[in-house]
Motif scaffolding. Structure first.
Motif, PDB file in Angstrom:
ATOM      1  N   CYS A   1      -5.556 -19.864 -59.034  1.00  0.00           N
ATOM      2  CA  CYS A   1      -4.790 -20.934 -58.278  1.00  0.00           C
ATOM      3  C   CYS A   1      -3.711 -20.192 -57.421  1.00  0.00           C
ATOM      4  O   CYS A   1      -3.286 -20.355 -56.362  1.00  0.00           O
ATOM      5  CB  CYS A   1      -3.827 -21.607 -59.365  1.00  0.00           C
ATOM      6  N   LYS A   2      -3.593 -18.907 -57.888  1.00  0.00           N
ATOM      7  CA  LYS A   2      -2.395 -18.089 -57.202  1.00  0.00           C
ATOM      8  C   LYS A   2      -3.228 -17.727 -55.805  1.00  0.00           C
ATOM      9  O   LYS A   2      -2.572 -17.456 -54.803  1.00  0.00           O
ATOM     10  CB  LYS A   2      -1.840 -16.801 -58.011  1.00  0.00           C
TER      11      LYS A   2
ATOM     12  N   ARG B   1      -1.685 -18.558 -51.875  1.00  0.00           N
ATOM     13  CA  ARG B   1      -1.125 -17.365 -51.336  1.00  0.00           C
ATOM     14  C   ARG B   1      -2.237 -16.566 -50.582  1.00  0.00           C
ATOM     15  O   ARG B   1      -1.694 -15.641 -49.432  1.00  0.00           O
ATOM     16  CB  ARG B   1      -0.372 -16.541 -52.055  1.00  0.00           C
ATOM     17  N   GLY B   2      -3.406 -16.594 -50.964  1.00  0.00           N
ATOM     18  CA  GLY B   2      -4.314 -15.804 -50.354  1.00  0.00           C
ATOM     19  C   GLY B   2      -4.618 -14.427 -51.037  1.00  0.00           C
ATOM     20  O   GLY B   2      -5.525 -13.580 -50.523  1.00  0.00           O
ATOM     21  N   ASN B   3      -3.699 -14.192 -51.712  1.00  0.00           N
ATOM     22  CA  ASN B   3      -3.880 -12.897 -52.552  1.00  0.00           C
ATOM     23  C   ASN B   3      -3.391 -13.046 -54.021  1.00  0.00           C
ATOM     24  O   ASN B   3      -2.597 -13.828 -54.323  1.00  0.00           O
ATOM     25  CB  ASN B   3      -3.179 -11.489 -52.204  1.00  0.00           C
ATOM     26  N   VAL B   4      -3.663 -11.950 -54.919  1.00  0.00           N
ATOM     27  CA  VAL B   4      -3.303 -12.187 -56.403  1.00  0.00           C
ATOM     28  C   VAL B   4      -2.123 -11.138 -56.440  1.00  0.00           C
ATOM     29  O   VAL B   4      -1.143 -11.551 -57.215  1.00  0.00           O
ATOM     30  CB  VAL B   4      -4.711 -11.909 -56.973  1.00  0.00           C
ATOM     31  N   ILE B   5      -2.007  -9.938 -56.057  1.00  0.00           N
ATOM     32  CA  ILE B   5      -1.037  -9.031 -56.347  1.00  0.00           C
ATOM     33  C   ILE B   5      -0.215  -8.905 -55.302  1.00  0.00           C
ATOM     34  O   ILE B   5      -0.749  -8.656 -54.065  1.00  0.00           O
ATOM     35  CB  ILE B   5      -1.759  -7.577 -56.797  1.00  0.00           C
ATOM     36  N   GLU B   6       0.762  -9.097 -55.401  1.00  0.00           N
ATOM     37  CA  GLU B   6       1.838  -8.760 -54.259  1.00  0.00           C
ATOM     38  C   GLU B   6       2.389  -7.409 -54.348  1.00  0.00           C
ATOM     39  O   GLU B   6       2.749  -6.930 -54.838  1.00  0.00           O
ATOM     40  CB  GLU B   6       3.078  -9.990 -54.361  1.00  0.00           C
TER      41      GLU B   6
ATOM     42  N   GLY C   1      -9.182 -16.800 -70.176  1.00  0.00           N
ATOM     43  CA  GLY C   1      -9.397 -18.085 -69.621  1.00  0.00           C
ATOM     44  C   GLY C   1      -8.116 -18.579 -68.816  1.00  0.00           C
ATOM     45  O   GLY C   1      -8.059 -19.085 -67.653  1.00  0.00           O
ATOM     46  N   PHE C   2      -6.808 -18.491 -69.562  1.00  0.00           N
ATOM     47  CA  PHE C   2      -5.880 -18.840 -68.861  1.00  0.00           C
ATOM     48  C   PHE C   2      -5.144 -17.878 -67.627  1.00  0.00           C
ATOM     49  O   PHE C   2      -4.838 -18.284 -66.606  1.00  0.00           O
ATOM     50  CB  PHE C   2      -4.364 -18.743 -69.923  1.00  0.00           C
ATOM     51  N   LEU C   3      -5.473 -16.752 -67.853  1.00  0.00           N
ATOM     52  CA  LEU C   3      -5.089 -15.697 -66.801  1.00  0.00           C
ATOM     53  C   LEU C   3      -5.946 -15.772 -65.721  1.00  0.00           C
ATOM     54  O   LEU C   3      -5.728 -15.734 -64.449  1.00  0.00           O
ATOM     55  CB  LEU C   3      -5.247 -14.211 -67.415  1.00  0.00           C
ATOM     56  N   THR C   4      -7.281 -15.988 -65.886  1.00  0.00           N
ATOM     57  CA  THR C   4      -8.225 -16.397 -64.834  1.00  0.00           C
ATOM     58  C   THR C   4      -7.718 -17.760 -63.979  1.00  0.00           C
ATOM     59  O   THR C   4      -7.962 -17.691 -62.648  1.00  0.00           O
ATOM     60  CB  THR C   4      -9.656 -16.284 -65.202  1.00  0.00           C
TER      61      THR C   4
END
Length: 89
Positions: free
Chosen positions: A79-80, A84-89, A71-74
């Motif tokens: 929010c990320k 930013r529009g993406n999760v993985i940079e 739940g914390f990770l989701t």
């Protein structure tokens, strides 16, 4: 006595889950929906813990801990994504 307290807690947590579903459906903003979803995860963890106390089964506590981490990770990834529009940079 503990059985009655667990039953009252289950009713209260169930009512809060219903209110969270209402906020997810009628939330005016995406952030309100994310916060309601995060609160629903916390309510689900509380439900698992109360059921573990009611049935005296210690394995449910491990499931609650795993559910809390997921739940914390989701919530962080939602929010990320909004920032930013993406999760993985």
């Amino acid at each position: 006595m503990i059985t009655l307290a667990c039953q009252i807690a289950l009713v209260a947590i169930g009512l809060s889950v219903v209110l969270n579903v209402y906020r997810i459906v009628a939330g005016p903003d995406v952030l309100d929906r994310i916060l309601a979803l995060d609160t629903m995860v916390i309510n689900a963890i509380a439900l698992i813990v109360v059921i573990a106390m009611l049935f005296e089964a210690p394995t449910y506590f491990e499931a609650a801990l795993l559910f809390a981490m997921v739940g914390f990770l989701t919530t962080v990834s939602f929010c990320k994504y909004l920032l930013r529009g993406n999760v993985i940079e």
